[in-house]
Design a protein around this motif. Structure first.
Motif, mmCIF file in Angstrom:
data_model
loop_
_atom_site.group_PDB
_atom_site.id
_atom_site.type_symbol
_atom_site.label_atom_id
_atom_site.label_comp_id
_atom_site.label_asym_id
_atom_site.label_seq_id
_atom_site.Cartn_x
_atom_site.Cartn_y
_atom_site.Cartn_z
ATOM 1 N N PRO A 56 -11.753 2.310 -0.138
ATOM 2 C CA PRO A 56 -11.915 2.380 1.418
ATOM 3 C C PRO A 56 -12.458 3.895 1.681
ATOM 4 O O PRO A 56 -12.894 4.120 2.641
ATOM 5 C CB PRO A 56 -10.639 2.199 1.910
ATOM 6 C CG PRO A 56 -9.553 2.534 1.037
ATOM 7 C CD PRO A 56 -10.131 2.230 -0.338
ATOM 8 N N ALA A 57 -12.024 4.966 0.968
ATOM 9 C CA ALA A 57 -12.614 6.228 1.105
ATOM 10 C C ALA A 57 -13.864 6.399 1.100
ATOM 11 O O ALA A 57 -14.714 7.172 1.835
ATOM 12 C CB ALA A 57 -11.640 7.253 0.358
ATOM 13 N N ILE A 58 -14.583 5.872 0.259
ATOM 14 C CA ILE A 58 -16.013 5.773 -0.005
ATOM 15 C C ILE A 58 -17.099 5.135 0.703
ATOM 16 O O ILE A 58 -18.381 5.276 0.943
ATOM 17 C CB ILE A 58 -16.469 5.859 -1.342
ATOM 18 C CG1 ILE A 58 -16.260 4.439 -1.952
ATOM 19 C CG2 ILE A 58 -15.756 6.817 -2.498
ATOM 20 C CD1 ILE A 58 -16.711 4.067 -3.420
ATOM 21 N N THR A 59 -16.334 4.119 1.301
ATOM 22 C CA THR A 59 -16.902 3.129 2.156
ATOM 23 C C THR A 59 -17.546 3.401 3.305
ATOM 24 O O THR A 59 -18.716 2.927 3.757
ATOM 25 C CB THR A 59 -16.340 1.727 2.381
ATOM 26 O OG1 THR A 59 -15.615 1.144 1.313
ATOM 27 C CG2 THR A 59 -16.817 0.702 3.087
ATOM 28 N N PRO A 60 -17.089 4.235 4.059
ATOM 29 C CA PRO A 60 -17.914 4.769 5.315
ATOM 30 C C PRO A 60 -19.168 5.590 5.184
ATOM 31 O O PRO A 60 -19.701 5.832 6.012
ATOM 32 C CB PRO A 60 -16.650 5.802 5.972
ATOM 33 C CG PRO A 60 -15.392 5.486 5.340
ATOM 34 C CD PRO A 60 -15.537 4.874 4.025
ATOM 35 N N LEU A 101 -1.105 3.073 1.309
ATOM 36 C CA LEU A 101 -2.653 2.743 1.081
ATOM 37 C C LEU A 101 -3.125 2.046 2.441
ATOM 38 O O LEU A 101 -4.490 2.217 2.868
ATOM 39 C CB LEU A 101 -2.666 1.411 -0.096
ATOM 40 C CG LEU A 101 -4.170 1.307 -0.330
ATOM 41 C CD1 LEU A 101 -5.166 2.194 -0.496
ATOM 42 C CD2 LEU A 101 -4.189 0.328 -1.566
ATOM 43 N N ALA A 102 -2.210 1.420 3.062
ATOM 44 C CA ALA A 102 -2.549 0.569 4.458
ATOM 45 C C ALA A 102 -2.887 1.688 5.413
ATOM 46 O O ALA A 102 -3.897 1.720 6.113
ATOM 47 C CB ALA A 102 -1.400 -0.354 4.802
ATOM 48 N N VAL A 103 -1.953 2.908 5.485
ATOM 49 C CA VAL A 103 -2.162 3.853 6.297
ATOM 50 C C VAL A 103 -3.599 4.682 6.159
ATOM 51 O O VAL A 103 -4.367 4.917 7.147
ATOM 52 C CB VAL A 103 -1.134 4.841 6.338
ATOM 53 C CG1 VAL A 103 -1.374 6.229 7.438
ATOM 54 C CG2 VAL A 103 0.279 3.999 7.101
ATOM 55 N N LEU A 104 -3.712 5.124 4.913
ATOM 56 C CA LEU A 104 -5.000 5.788 4.414
ATOM 57 C C LEU A 104 -5.981 4.794 4.798
ATOM 58 O O LEU A 104 -7.413 5.247 5.222
ATOM 59 C CB LEU A 104 -4.717 6.040 3.087
ATOM 60 C CG LEU A 104 -4.025 7.157 2.685
ATOM 61 C CD1 LEU A 104 -3.891 7.312 1.006
ATOM 62 C CD2 LEU A 104 -4.122 8.496 3.462
ATOM 63 N N SER A 105 -6.072 3.495 4.748
ATOM 64 C CA SER A 105 -7.183 2.594 4.905
ATOM 65 C C SER A 105 -7.459 2.505 6.558
ATOM 66 O O SER A 105 -8.437 2.504 7.018
ATOM 67 C CB SER A 105 -6.826 1.160 4.485
ATOM 68 O OG SER A 105 -6.654 1.195 3.073
ATOM 69 N N VAL A 106 -6.451 2.696 7.250
ATOM 70 C CA VAL A 106 -6.653 2.818 8.714
ATOM 71 C C VAL A 106 -7.329 4.005 9.221
ATOM 72 O O VAL A 106 -8.289 4.008 9.940
ATOM 73 C CB VAL A 106 -5.148 2.538 9.535
ATOM 74 C CG1 VAL A 106 -5.609 2.977 10.938
ATOM 75 C CG2 VAL A 106 -4.872 1.037 9.065
ATOM 76 N N LEU A 107 -6.835 5.140 8.526
ATOM 77 C CA LEU A 107 -7.583 6.496 8.764
ATOM 78 C C LEU A 107 -9.074 6.283 8.623
ATOM 79 O O LEU A 107 -9.928 6.925 8.959
ATOM 80 C CB LEU A 107 -6.836 7.732 8.032
ATOM 81 C CG LEU A 107 -5.426 7.758 8.503
ATOM 82 C CD1 LEU A 107 -4.631 8.839 7.582
ATOM 83 C CD2 LEU A 107 -5.593 8.139 9.811
#
Length: 398
Positions: A56-60, A101-107
């Protein structure tokens, strides 16, 4: 002009569609699958689940909030699957990893939303800026009278397509008039002064006034602008160099007035490059009312007149050496103007390491063969007239 702007916008949309192509989505999905499979197969004391946050970090970087949220949900589900296979999802370690992981994905989703909004605003600003730049710097036609024309503009500032350098062309009484100039400063901060000179030339360039009078009219415009709007701390610092060329349709000559601008290069078949002898007067806005000199020299069919600004010849390489324009242009005297511009652009950027410190502009004027009623000696006769003096002198260059 409209078609060029449409091409720019079309290329930007094509690039955005390429960046968000489904093929790029394979990268985070593949990472999730590989990490999950390896972690499930690994011993229980090996924990690779936390690395799932990479997906999720590289997707944006290439997708929007919805896609980022989907990838984050997939990564969180994969973390839960790893927990089931390694001692149960209810263990404290796995619960902490899943929540983290869920919190980081929301961020990551929030970041993606902010980034997408910022990119949309930036794209709109760039589109408006490009439209304004194209309105100010009209593209030169490929053909005017007996001339075939090609131009090149390299702005020093990123995202800018024009800056302190300028050029324009017009037709006046059986002749083509071309202006190339350089205002003090560079990049977007110099556009105001460039617009002033261009506006004055477009207003007066087509009139049946001598070239020296046209130079005087431009000088008055720049001087009046400086007197009315120049800040006190910048007194005397608003000026522009300019070179005005007049090429008659029927006579193989060029009339030229230089206001502190570098002389052009005359490219002839056989890799011959000559520098016409000019008598430059002060730049526009420096000495209002200064006498302007008219130089006349031969410009035969098959020759190419290369106009340029000092940003070209002052470009330095890694060793601090200036760009040898005359030497490099001699390689391509047989080329058409479009090919000449292509070669010079590539060679200039290679010399400067891919980036220029100052705006740079070039114009190639190729005189096509026409029926000639008069023949002028190619020995380089130069006729000099000084505005307002009533006298005339002649010189000859080698």
């Amino acid at each position: 002009m409209t078609s060029r702007l449409a091409d720019v916008i079309g290329r930007r949309r094509s690039w955005r569609s390429l960046r968000s192509a489904p093929a790029l989505l394979l990268l985070p999905v593949t990472l999730i699958v590989v990490i999950t499979v390896v972690d499930v197969q690994a011993p229980t004391d090996v924990h690779l689940g936390p690395t799932l946050v990479i997906a999720p970090a590289i997707t944006p970087s290439f997708a929007g909030p919805r896609t980022t949220a989907a990838v984050g949900a997939l990564a969180t589900g994969a973390q839960a699957l790893i927990g089931v296979t390694h001692g149960g999802i209810g263990t404290l370690n796995h619960i902490v990893q899943i929540i983290t992981l869920a919190v980081l994905s929301v961020l990551c989703v929030l970041y993606s939303a902010l980034r997408r909004r910022r990119l949309a605003q930036l794209a709109q600003v760039r589109t408006v800026a490009e439209a304004a730049q194209h309105v100010l710097m009209w593209p030169l036609p490929e053909h005017i009278g007996p001339l075939r024309i090609a131009s090149l503009y390299l702005a020093a500032e990123d995202e800018a397509q024009i800056g302190g350098d300028l050029y324009a062309a017009t037709v006046s009484d059986g002749a083509v008039r071309v202006l190339i100039g350089d205002v003090r400063g560079k990049g977007l901060s110099a556009i105001g002064e460039a617009a002033l000179v261009l506006g004055a030339f477009r207003e007066s360039g087509h009139r049946h006034m001598p070239l020296v009078e046209l130079a005087a009219a431009l000088d008055q415009s720049v001087s009046r602008y400086a007197a009315d709007l120049e800040p006190a701390e910048e007194a005397g610092e608003r000026f522009a160099t300019a070179l005005m060329v007049e090429i008659p349709d029927s006579d193989p000559v060029t009339r030229m007035t230089s206001c502190g601008h570098p002389p052009p290069l005359l490219l002839s078949p056989g890799h011959v490059v000559t520098v016409p002898s000019l008598h430059p007067s002060p730049p526009l806005g420096v000495h209002p009312g200064a006498d302007r000199t008219l130089d006349v020299f031969s410009f035969e069919p098959g020759d190419t007149l290369l106009l340029y600004t000092d940003g070209v010849v002052e470009a330095r390489d890694a060793r601090g050496r200036f760009y040898p324009l005359a030497e490099r242009a001699a390689r391509w005297t047989e080329e058409r103007p479009e090919a000449l511009m292509h070669h010079l652009r590539r060679d200039l950027l290679a010399h400067a390491g891919g980036r220029l410190d100052d705006d740079a502009a070039l114009i190639a004027l190729h005189r096509t063969p026409v029926d000639r009623h008069r023949h002028h000696d190619r020995g380089g006769g130069v006729e000099t007239r000084r505005a307002g003096s009533g006298t005339e002198s002649r010189q000859h260059t080698a």
